[in-house]
Scaffold this motif. Structure first.
Motif, short mmCIF file in Angstrom:
data_model
loop_
_atom_site.label_atom_id
_atom_site.label_comp_id
_atom_site.label_asym_id
_atom_site.label_seq_id
_atom_site.Cartn_x
_atom_site.Cartn_y
_atom_site.Cartn_z
N GLY A 302 1.06 7.10 7.19
CA GLY A 302 -0.17 8.02 7.76
C GLY A 302 -0.70 8.04 9.54
O GLY A 302 0.41 8.30 10.17
N THR A 303 -1.86 8.18 9.24
CA THR A 303 -2.25 7.35 10.54
C THR A 303 -2.15 6.27 11.26
O THR A 303 -2.34 6.24 12.32
CB THR A 303 -4.06 6.88 10.19
N SER A 304 -2.03 5.58 11.05
CA SER A 304 -1.17 4.18 11.31
C SER A 304 0.14 4.53 11.58
O SER A 304 0.30 3.46 13.33
CB SER A 304 -0.84 2.88 10.21
N TRP A 305 0.59 5.37 11.76
CA TRP A 305 2.13 5.86 11.66
C TRP A 305 1.95 6.98 13.36
O TRP A 305 3.06 6.64 14.26
CB TRP A 305 2.96 6.50 11.12
N ILE A 347 2.52 -1.65 11.14
CA ILE A 347 1.61 -1.62 11.75
C ILE A 347 0.43 -0.44 10.79
O ILE A 347 0.76 0.54 9.32
CB ILE A 347 0.35 -0.13 12.96
N SER A 348 -0.56 -1.66 9.72
CA SER A 348 -1.34 -0.90 8.90
C SER A 348 -2.64 -1.16 9.30
O SER A 348 -3.12 -2.69 9.44
CB SER A 348 -0.58 -1.45 7.61
N GLN A 349 -3.39 -0.80 8.82
CA GLN A 349 -4.77 -0.31 8.65
C GLN A 349 -5.06 -1.94 7.34
O GLN A 349 -5.77 -3.47 7.41
CB GLN A 349 -6.33 -0.37 8.43
N SER A 350 -4.89 -1.71 6.08
CA SER A 350 -5.41 -2.77 5.27
C SER A 350 -4.92 -3.76 4.72
O SER A 350 -4.76 -4.41 4.20
CB SER A 350 -4.86 -1.77 4.15
N GLY A 351 -2.87 -3.43 5.50
CA GLY A 351 -2.30 -4.20 5.21
C GLY A 351 -1.46 -5.01 4.38
O GLY A 351 -1.05 -5.52 3.59
N GLU A 352 -1.98 -3.77 2.44
CA GLU A 352 -1.25 -4.08 1.59
C GLU A 352 -0.22 -2.50 1.12
O GLU A 352 0.10 -1.91 0.21
CB GLU A 352 -2.46 -4.17 0.36
N THR A 353 -0.50 -1.58 2.05
CA THR A 353 0.16 -0.59 1.74
C THR A 353 1.60 -0.49 1.65
O THR A 353 2.96 -1.57 2.44
CB THR A 353 0.61 0.38 3.06
N ALA A 354 1.91 -0.53 0.69
CA ALA A 354 3.46 -0.83 -0.54
C ALA A 354 4.31 -0.37 0.63
O ALA A 354 5.94 -1.24 1.03
CB ALA A 354 3.45 0.14 -1.96
N GLY A 398 -14.37 4.49 4.94
CA GLY A 398 -14.08 5.48 3.85
C GLY A 398 -12.56 5.59 4.17
O GLY A 398 -11.95 4.92 4.93
N VAL A 399 -12.19 6.53 3.10
CA VAL A 399 -11.04 6.56 2.83
C VAL A 399 -9.68 7.17 4.41
O VAL A 399 -9.03 7.13 4.92
CB VAL A 399 -10.73 7.74 1.92
N ALA A 400 -10.96 8.09 4.88
CA ALA A 400 -10.63 8.93 6.40
C ALA A 400 -10.14 7.81 6.98
O ALA A 400 -11.73 7.33 7.58
CB ALA A 400 -10.78 10.22 6.78
N SER A 401 -9.04 7.26 7.44
CA SER A 401 -8.81 5.93 8.79
C SER A 401 -9.47 7.07 10.21
O SER A 401 -9.45 8.08 10.90
CB SER A 401 -7.88 5.70 9.22
N THR A 402 -10.82 6.16 10.42
CA THR A 402 -11.03 6.26 12.33
C THR A 402 -10.52 5.27 13.11
O THR A 402 -10.45 5.43 14.10
CB THR A 402 -12.37 7.39 12.09
N LEU A 484 -4.48 15.53 10.30
CA LEU A 484 -4.53 14.92 8.75
C LEU A 484 -5.47 14.97 9.09
O LEU A 484 -6.22 14.98 7.64
CB LEU A 484 -3.80 12.94 9.19
N LYS A 485 -6.71 14.08 9.91
CA LYS A 485 -8.06 14.24 9.39
C LYS A 485 -8.60 15.52 8.70
O LYS A 485 -9.45 15.25 7.45
CB LYS A 485 -8.95 13.98 10.60
N LEU A 486 -8.52 16.68 9.39
CA LEU A 486 -9.17 17.66 8.49
C LEU A 486 -8.45 17.61 7.42
O LEU A 486 -8.91 18.16 6.39
CB LEU A 486 -8.50 19.18 9.66
N LYS A 487 -7.11 17.64 7.11
CA LYS A 487 -6.77 18.11 5.07
C LYS A 487 -7.45 16.89 4.71
O LYS A 487 -7.19 17.71 3.42
CB LYS A 487 -5.48 18.37 5.11
N GLU A 488 -7.80 16.12 5.03
CA GLU A 488 -7.93 15.27 4.32
C GLU A 488 -9.02 14.63 3.70
O GLU A 488 -9.42 15.05 2.93
CB GLU A 488 -7.54 13.35 5.13
N ILE A 489 -10.12 15.37 4.33
CA ILE A 489 -11.90 15.57 4.20
C ILE A 489 -12.21 16.73 3.81
O ILE A 489 -13.09 16.90 2.78
CB ILE A 489 -12.40 14.50 5.00
#
Ligand code: AGP
Length: 608
Positions: A302-305, A347-354, A398-402, A484-489
Motif C-alpha cells: 500500500g502506501t508504504s510501498w 517498510i510498514s507503518q503498523s509493523g504488523e502487516t502479515a 486514520g485508516v488512510a495513511s498520511t 490511493l488516498k482518493l479511492k480509499e476514503i
C-alpha cells in the motif's frame, strides 16, 4: 482488523473493555462483543455494527465483574452478523474466547469435532478453536489452550476465559499481535497498545508462540511447548492525548496537519547538517557493512510501498545502489534472489502487516540482513528485524495513511544521504540535501495554509466518478499515493500513472468528465509534463496541477493550480503529497464518507 481487549484485576472490567474497544475502532471492524466472567458464570453480549451498538445492549444488562474479554471483528470467514461476532464459546459453554487471525485447518478440525457431536453455531474459523479449548478444559485453562493450539495451523492472537473461574485469563499469539499492559494489581491484554495506554504505560509485547497466564496480581509467560520466558517490560513512549481528535473533524485531517511536526520528529538527532549526512544508529550496521551493500530490496504494501518506490528513485539517483521495490504479498511466494550483500528493508507503518512480515521472514531465511522502517514501537516487524529506523510519528489512527508516508519519505531521504555520502556525493552535495530536508517542515506548514483553497477545488470535483493522477520521475510514486488516498476514503475510482504512460492506453479515458491531477513541478521533466497536460487539454479533460510557487506559465494550461514551495527534486514528494492528501480528504468529506474508517478497510492488515 480485529481487535482484542481483555481485563483481569481488582476494578470493574466493563468500562476498561468498552473504552478499549472504542480505542481500537480505528482499525476497522464490522461487529463487536464482550464476555464477562463472575461467580455466576460467563455472560456474553455481541452484535453486528459499531461498538456503540454493543454499549447500548450492554447498558441494560448486568456486566459487572473484574474479568472479561472483548472483541471487534473484521469478517474473514462468515458474514458480519451476531452469530459470527466474537466471543465464541465451546458447545458446553465452559470457556469463551476472542480470536484474531485465521485458522487455516479449520475445515478438517470442524469435521472431526462435529463427529464428536460438538455443535457449531457460527460460520467462523475461530469457533473451531473455542470448541477445541473447551474440549480440553478440565480446570487448567493454560493447559487446555496449549493443547488446543498444538492442533492449529494458521495465525492467532487470542484471549480466553473460563466460565467457572474468574481468577484466570489466558492469552497466546502466533502471527497476530498481543500486548499486555501491567497496572497495579491488574492486567490489560490487547491487540494494540491504544487500548492500554490510558491505564498503564508498562507493557510486554508477546512474541510468536508465547502463551501468557494472567491472574489478579500475577502472570507467567511460557512458550507453547512449555518453556518459561522472562519477558522484557517496555514503556509506551506516547501520550494518550494523541488518541483524541484535538478539535479536528477527523483523525485524518489532524494527522495531515501534524506533518510539520512528525517530519521533524523523524529527523531529530539524525540529520547532521554540518557533515551533510545522517546518523541512523538503529540500523545496527557498522559503516564497513553498509559500504559492502550492492543491492537493496524494499518490501512493503500500500502506501508504504509507494514510499519505497520514492526511496528507489532517491537511492539509485543519489547513492548509486540498485534498488528493487517488491509488493510483499508477491515477494513472499516468489523465489527471490538474495545474497549476503543484499540489504532488505521492510517498510510498514503498523509493523504488523502479515504480507510484509512474511516477506521479511522469507528474506531472513535466505540469509539477508533485514531491517525495518516502522512506526509502531515494539511491533513484530520492528522486533524481528536485525535493526531499523522508527518513524516517531506517533499512533496513526486514520485508516488512510498520511503522516506515516511523509515520515517514511523522511527516513528514506536520510538513508539516501547516509549511503550517498559513503559512496558518491560530496560534502557540498550532502549539505545541500540536508539543508533542504531541514526546510521541509516549514514548507509543509505553508502548504497547509492553502487548506481552504484546496477545499474549494474539492467542492467543484467531488461528484466526479473517476480521476487520473499523473506524475513523472520522483513524483510518479506521489501520483500513485494521491490516487490511493482518493479511492480509499471517497470510493471514487482513481488511477495513478507515470504521465508519459497515459498515451499508451489510459488516454482513451480522457473526456470532459475526467479530472486529471497532474504533478507538474519545475524539475528535469517539467517540459515533458506540460506536453502531457496539453494532450489532456486537447481531449477536453480537466487539469488540476500541483506546481511550484512562481510558475505562472502553468496557469495557461491547467484549470486549477495548487502551488507548493520549491525544494530539491528528491524531496519534492514530501511536499507534493500534502495537497493530494487534502484534496482526497475534502472530496470524501463533501461526499459524506466515513473518512477515518472507510468501508471494507482495516488499519493494519494482519491476515493474508
Ligand atoms: C494506506 O492508506 C493504507 N490504508 C494501506 O495501503 C497501508 O499502507 C498498507 O496496508 C500497509 O500498511 P503498513 O504500512 O502498516 O504495513
Amino acid at each position: 482488523m480485529c481487535g482484542i481487549v481483555g481485563y483481569i484485576g481488582s476494578r470493574e472490567a466493563y468500562p476498561v473493555l468498552i473504552e478499549g474497544l472504542s480505542a481500537l475502532e480505528y482499525r476497522g471492524y464490522d461487529s463487536a462483543g464482550i464476555a464477562m466472567v463472575g461467580t455466576d458464570g460467563c455472560r456474553i453480549n455481541k452484535d453486528k455494527g459499531k461498538v456503540d451498538n454493543l454499549r447500548k445492549i450492554t447498558s441494560s444488562c448486568c456486566m459487572s465483574g473484574s474479568t472479561g474479554i472483548a472483541h471487534t471483528r473484521w469478517a474473514t470467514h462468515g458474514v458480519p452478523s451476531l452469530i459470527n461476532a466474537h466471543p465464541h464459546t465451546d458447545s458446553a459453554g465452559k470457556i469463551a474466547m476472542v480470536h484474531n487471525g485465521i485458522i487455516e485447518n479449520y475445515t478438517s478440525l470442524k469435521q472431526k469435532l462435529a463427529k464428536e457431536s460438538l455443535e457449531f453455531t457460527s460460520d467462523t474459523d475461530s469457533e473451531v478453536l473455542a470448541q477445541l479449548i473447551g474440549k480440553y478444559y478440565n480446570g487448567d485453562l493454560a493447559s487446555a489452550v496449549r493443547k488446543a493450539l498444538s492442533e492449529i495451523e494458521g495465525t492467532f492472537g487470542i484471549a480466553v476465559v473460563a466460565a467457572d473461574n474468574p481468577q484466570v485469563m489466558v492469552g497466546a499469539r502466533r502471527g497476530s499481535p498481543l500486548v499486555v499492559g501491567i497496572g497495579d494489581d491488574e492486567f490489560i491484554l490487547a491487540s494494540d497498545s491504544c487500548a492500554i495506554v490510558r491505564h498503564t504505560k508498562k507493557v510486554i509485547y508477546l512474541k510468536d508462540n508465547n502463551i501468557i497466564e494472567l491472574k489478579p496480581g500475577d502472570f507467567s509467560i511460557s512458550t507453547l511447548d512449555n518453556r518459561k520466558i522472562s519477558p522484557r517490560i517496555h514503556s509506551i513512549d506516547w501520550d494518550p492525548s494523541v488518541l483524541a481528535k484535538g478539535g479536528f473533524d477527523h483523525f485524518m485531517l489532524k494527522e495531515i496537519f501534524e506533518q510539520p511536526e512528525t517530519v521533524l520528529n523523524a529527523m531529530r538527532g539524525r540529520l547532521i547538517q554540518e557533515t551533510g549526512s545522517a546518523r541512523l544508529d538503529g540500523l545496527n550496521l557498522v559503516l564497513q557493512e553498509l559500504r559492502q551493500i550492492d543491492r537493496i530490496i524494499f518490501v512493503a504494501c500500500g502506501t508504504s510501498w509507494h514510499a519505497a518506490l520514492a526511496g528507489e528513485y532517491m537511492i539509485e539517483d543519489i547513492a548509486g545502489i540498485p534498488v528493487e521495490v517488491e509488493y510483499a504479498s508477491e515477494f513472499r511466494y516468489r523465489n527471490p534472489i538474495i545474497d549476503s550483500n543484499t540489504l532488505v528493508f521492510a517498510i510498514s507503518q503498523s509493523g504488523e502487516t502479515a504480507d510484509t512480515l512474511a516477506a521479511m521472514r522469507e528474506a531472513a531465511h535466505k540469509g539477508a540482513t533485514v531491517l525495518g522502517i516502522c512506526n509502531t514501537v515494539g511491533s513484530t516487524i520492528a522486533r524481528e528485524s536485525h535493526g531499523g529506523v522508527y518513524l516517531h510519528a506517533g499512533p496513526e489512527i486514520g485508516v488512510a495513511s498520511t503522516k506515516a508516508f511523509t515520515s517514511q519519505l523522511t527516513v528514506l531521504s536520510m538513508l539516501t544521504l547516509l549511503l550517498g555520502r559513503m559512496r558518491r556525493i560530496s560534502h557540498a552535495e550532502g549539505t545541500t540535501i540536508a539543508n533542504a530536508l531541514d526546510q521541509i517542515p516549514k514548507q509543509i506548514k505553508k502548504i497547509l495554509r492553502q487548506n481552504k483553497n484546496i477545499q474549494e477545488i474539492a467542492q467543484i470535483y467531488h461528484h466526479h466518478s473517476n480521476f487520473i493522477y499523473l506524475g513523472r520521475s520522483y513524483n510518479f510514486p506521489t501520483a500513485l499515493e494521491g490516487a490511493l488516498k482518493l479511492k480509499e476514503i471517497s470510493y471514487i475510482h482513481a488511477e495513478g500513472y507515470p504521465a508519459a504512460e497515459m498515451k499508451h492506453g489510459p488516454i482513451a479515458l480522457i473526456d470532459t468528465d475526467m479530472p486529471c491531477v497532474v504533478l507538474a513541478l519545475k524539475d528535469s521533466v517539467y517540459d515533458k509534463i506540460i506536453s502531457n497536460i496539453q494532450e489532456i487539454n486537447a481531449r477536453g479533460g480537466k487539469v488540476i496541477a500541483i506546481a511550484n510557487e512562481g510558475d505562472k506559465e502553468i496557469e495557461n494550461f491547467a484549470h486549477h493550480v495548487i502551488y507548493i514551495p520549491k525544494t530539491i527534486p528528491m524531496l519534492s514528494p514530501l511536499l507534493s503529497v500534502i495537497p493530494l492528501q487534502l484534496l482526497a480528504y475534502h472530496i470524501a468529506a463533501f461526499r459524506g464518507c466515513e473518512i477515518d474508517q472507510p468501508r471494507n478497510l482495516a488499519k493494519s492488515v494482519t491476515v493474508e
